[in-house]
Design an enzyme around this catalytic site. Structure first.
Site, PDB file in Angstrom:
ATOM      1  N   LYS A  65     -16.958  54.453  32.400  1.00  7.43           N
ATOM      2  CA  LYS A  65     -17.391  53.348  32.578  1.00  7.43           C
ATOM      3  C   LYS A  65     -18.568  53.045  33.845  1.00  7.43           C
ATOM      4  CE  LYS A  65     -13.374  50.501  31.662  1.00  7.43           C
ATOM      5  NZ  LYS A  65     -12.449  49.416  32.151  1.00  7.43           N
ATOM      6  N   ASP A 102     -13.970  42.934  31.500  1.00  6.94           N
ATOM      7  CA  ASP A 102     -12.882  43.245  31.988  1.00  6.94           C
ATOM      8  C   ASP A 102     -12.350  41.854  32.750  1.00  6.94           C
ATOM      9  OD1 ASP A 102     -12.198  45.567  30.749  1.00  6.94           O
ATOM     10  OD2 ASP A 102     -13.120  46.822  32.434  1.00  6.94           O
ATOM     11  N   LEU A 215      -2.460  45.183  35.639  1.00  4.85           N
ATOM     12  CA  LEU A 215      -3.769  45.611  34.765  1.00  4.85           C
ATOM     13  C   LEU A 215      -3.432  46.669  33.642  1.00  4.85           C
ATOM     14  CD1 LEU A 215      -6.948  45.236  37.054  1.00  4.85           C
ATOM     15  CD2 LEU A 215      -5.631  43.487  35.988  1.00  4.85           C
TER      16      LEU A 215
END
Ligand code: ATR
Length: 271
Positions: A65, A102, A215
């Site tokens: 990312k 996200d 998460l």
């Protein structure tokens, strides 16, 4: 056919191809979506090759990312705050737009799928790495009464608080200092679930009707969701809903059509 992919390492167990192909079928979009295993050192070439051979967009996952953030020609504001990109889109002029879905994925899961309200709530985020940075902006924008950030390494938490200071105050703490505090929502953004452990949290930090949210997502119960249940949380869930919601936002960025997420979420939960 328009080509899309998720790039990661490892990526073999990624559910993104299943999710996006479900979205495509549901919205009658003609596209392909594959999982490509790409090591960080091969990322640059993989991206160039993919877009030169007709690719339209990619999702990037761990550990790519930050590299996707560097690779993007333009960044959305939320991607800039996140310091990471999970969605790249090929624009009309040939440039690459980098976005990060996200945080909005998490918020959508909390507000819409789980019917929670964040306004006026005391929220605690555990961990101050890349995963935490991806969610702090939208959490602050949801107007909690307090947002705490706890981490083993205080300097990392301080750095994040500074980055987000324009969006609202973030209270920094180590794990011991949480003793005596009560939270309505505790979000695990550490990578501790990968090793099956839980950060060293004091007992009794959950308020009545508290929600614990990991998460991380796993087919089995994660260590943190198990901790939440032991501590008497009203709800203790993993990040599957966030995974599906961040995918829906990426799909919307690429295709301009918002898919229906609940059906896909239920399908995965049923296994
Ligand atoms: P990610 O991108 O998944 O956030 P990262 O940037 O490496 O990964 O950050 C990992 C986070 O998990 C950090 O906040 C780390 O704490 P430190 O900054 O103190 O190292 C946290 N972490 C990892 N394993 C942990 C554990 N067993 N207990 C508590 N925190 C843990």
């Amino acid at each position: 056919m328009d080509r899309y992919a998720v790039l990661g390492f490892p990526v073999g167990h990624s559910m993104s191809p299943f999710i996006h192909l479900q979205f495509a079928e549901q919205t009658a979009q003609q596209l392909s979506y594959e999982a490509l295993e790409v090591k960080p050192e091969a990322f640059d070439k993989a991206i160039t090759d993919f877009f030169q051979s007709g690719g339209k967009g990619v999702n990037c996952t761990v550990p790519l990312k930050e590299l996707a953030f560097e690779k993007a020609d333009q960044l959305t504001e939320r991607a800039k705050f996140s310091g990471a990109v999970n969605t790249l889109k090929l624009m009309q002029d040939g440039s690459l737009l980098g976005d990060n879905t996200d945080g909005i994925g998490l918020i959508t899961d909390l507000l819409e799928n789980l019917s929670l309200s964040l306004q006026g709530k005391r929220i605690l985020v555990l961990g101050a790495g890349g995963a935490a940075r991806g969610i702090l902006g939208p959490l602050l924008e949801a107007n909690p009464s307090e947002l705490w950030l706890a981490n083993r390494t205080i300097a990392k938490a301080q750095r994040l608080a500074k980055i987000f200071s324009s969006k609202g105050p973030v209270r920094i703490s180590n794990y011991e200092e949480l003793a005596g505090e009560r939270f309505d929502l505790v979000i695990n953004a550490t990578s501790s679930s990968l090793s099956g452990s839980v950060p060293p949290l004091p007992k009794s930090i959950l308020s009545k009707n508290a929600v614990c949210y990991d998460l991380a997502y796993s087919q089995q119960t994660t260590a943190f969701t198990a901790w939440g249940k032991e501590q008497g949380a009203a709800l203790s869930v993993d990040g599957l809903g966030m995974l599906v919601e961040q995918a829906a936002q990426a799909f919307y960025i690429w295709r301009g059509v918002m898919p229906e997420t609940k059906k896909v979420l239920n399908k995965i939960r049923r296994g």
